[in-house]
Design a protein around this motif. Structure first.
Motif, mmCIF file in Angstrom:
data_model
loop_
_atom_site.group_PDB
_atom_site.id
_atom_site.type_symbol
_atom_site.label_atom_id
_atom_site.label_comp_id
_atom_site.label_asym_id
_atom_site.label_seq_id
_atom_site.Cartn_x
_atom_site.Cartn_y
_atom_site.Cartn_z
ATOM 1 N N ASP A 290 4.719 -0.709 4.637
ATOM 2 C CA ASP A 290 5.178 -2.061 4.958
ATOM 3 C C ASP A 290 6.550 -2.249 4.333
ATOM 4 N N ASP B 29 0.165 3.603 5.794
ATOM 5 C CA ASP B 29 1.355 3.096 6.478
ATOM 6 C C ASP B 29 2.332 2.526 5.445
ATOM 7 N N GLY C 110 0.793 -1.228 0.000
ATOM 8 C CA GLY C 110 0.000 0.000 0.000
ATOM 9 C C GLY C 110 0.828 1.283 0.000
#
Ligand code: ATP
Ligand code: MG
Length: 408
Positions: A56, A54, A41
């Motif tokens: 990752d 966020d 994302g």
């Protein structure tokens, strides 16, 4: 497998949108000669010009090794092990490349239906990419060299606004049916087209969603409805006959709750735009209301006990599909129960207006108004009452009493 490499410059994303903590983790891993990228994302949204929720990180460093490199870290998960690195303002997930292969080994378990149960076998980047779900979620970004690494044509799919699976659609859905909800979620969020082959596979395998863990389905529902795209999500779920599967409460009812839901979700999205808080309890109060309503209706003659039993039964049944944490139950129940209190105007109304759930209950009443055309409730009176100070409240109460008596 040869990836396409892009220079990130091409996409002109806001560099300050990148998390400093993510950068520092990547730079530490790379300084120890590990590979490390932002994936999923974070990079997908940057390329799309959105603010990622966020970041990752993925690396070829194994969890135990990552744990040693970062004091503020811990290993979590059993079936899918990864490392959480904690900072004062965020937690960053670091996963290790997975091979997704070798069902002989203990680190991987695939059941007889083809579903992945455990996936902890470390692998190479080439192996890692093919176990990711969608092409747009399989783009790797190295912020230090500013290079984007794309094995699956994800960048192209972002440009042409297409949701595509990495690999065979049916196989990927069978491996993990929750991916169906992820498809809907990203299509709603990005306003992307879902490929016809995926649509067909959704129809074919959607019932398998009901075998999945209710905790996972719950998590997906929250991400779908509380991230600013509730209306679109609702429409897509309806279009793919998934809504009634997940919230099977309209059995035997001819009533149409579409308008109620559309208004409610428009409202939900609007609240988020205005930076107002979204409440999980309120969301489920909306999602399940039609069922409570069909079963008991709301009228002045309502039987409290049977209403209470209906509420409990509705919530209980939904738990099998979506595990709503217990802490929200009383909120949901209060908001529903309070709907009855709106029917009665009297001395207790002052107390009611001070109730901590009054505000939410009133908002809920307004939503009901779009569905239940002839509410027994004097909505306009409550709107005025809500805004009034104590003296004015007393006056409104008296005037109401006179009005009612006058009518007799
Ligand atoms: P979000 O913006 O909601 O964080 P995301 O794409 O980052 O979206 P995550 O759930 O954070 O989603 O997962 C990170 C990445 O891990 C995904 O982009 C995808 O590559 C991979 N992934 C997550 N869940 C699955 C799954 N069920 N099957 C295959 N790959 C997955
Ligand atoms: Mg993510």
């Amino acid at each position: 497998m040869k990836p396409e490499i892009f220079s990130a410059e091409k996409f002109r994303f806001k560099v300050d949108a990148l998390s400093k903590n993510a950068l520092s983790i990547i730079s530490r891993l790379q300084s120890k000669k590990f590979k490390a990228y932002i994936v999923g994302g974070g990079i997908r949204d940057l390329i799309e010009g959105l603010d990622p929720k966020d970041f990752d990180i993925v690396t070829d460093c194994e969890p135990r090794e990552i744990r040693k490199l970062f004091r503020n870290s811990r290993i979590i998960g059993r079936r899918f092990k990864l490392v959480h690195i904690t900072f004062p303002n965020e937690i960053i997930e670091v996963t290790t490349f997975r091979s997704g292969q070798d069902p002989q080994s203990d680190s991987i378990e695939i059941n007889d239906k083809g579903r992945i149960i455990r996936d902890n076998k470390w692998g190479t980047q080439e192996e890692d990419v093919v176990r990711r779900d969608l092409t747009i979620n399989s783009i790797y970004y190295d912020p230090l060299s500013d290079k984007i690494v794309d094995y699956t044509g994800g960048v192209k799919d972002l440009e042409s606004k297409r949701i595509r699976f990495v690999g065979d659609v049916e196989k990927r859905i069978i491996e993990d049916p929750v991916r169906i909800l992820r498809v809907i979620r990203f299509a709603a969020k990005l306003n992307f087209e879902i490929e016809p082959t995926i649509k067909k596979a959704i129809t074919k395998y959607k019932n398998q969603l009901l075998d999945m863990s209710s905790a996972r389905i719950y998590e997906e529902i929250i991400k779908m409805f509380l991230a600013g795209h509730a209306l679109k999500t609702y429409q897509l779920l309806q279009e793919h006959d998934l809504f009634d599967l997940l919230f099977p409460h309209l059995e035997n009812s001819k009533e149409n709750f579409n308008e109620f839901y559309e208004n409610a979700f428009k409202d939900t999205d609007q609240r988020l735009k205005e930076n107002k808080k979204l409440n999980v309890g309120f969301l489920f109060a909306i999602l399940l209301w039609p069922k409570v309503y069909i079963k008991s209706g709301i009228s002045n003659r309502i039987n409290y006990k049977s209403f209470y039993l209906t509420m409990s039964a509705v919530m209980q049944k939904q738990q099998n599909i979506t595990a709503v944490p217990r802490r929200y139950s009383s909120f949901i129940r209060d908001v529903w129960m309070n709907q009855i209190r709106f029917n009665k105007v009297g001395k207790k109304s002052i107390n009611f207006a001070n109730n901590i759930r009054f505000r939410a209950s009133y908002d809920f009443l307004l939503l009901r108004n779009s569905m239940e055309r002839n509410l027994d409730t004097p909505i306009n009176w409550w709107t005025e009452f809500k805004a009034a100070n104590y003296d004015k409240k007393m006056k409104l109460l008296n005037a109401y009493k006179k009005g009612v008596n006058g009518k007799r």
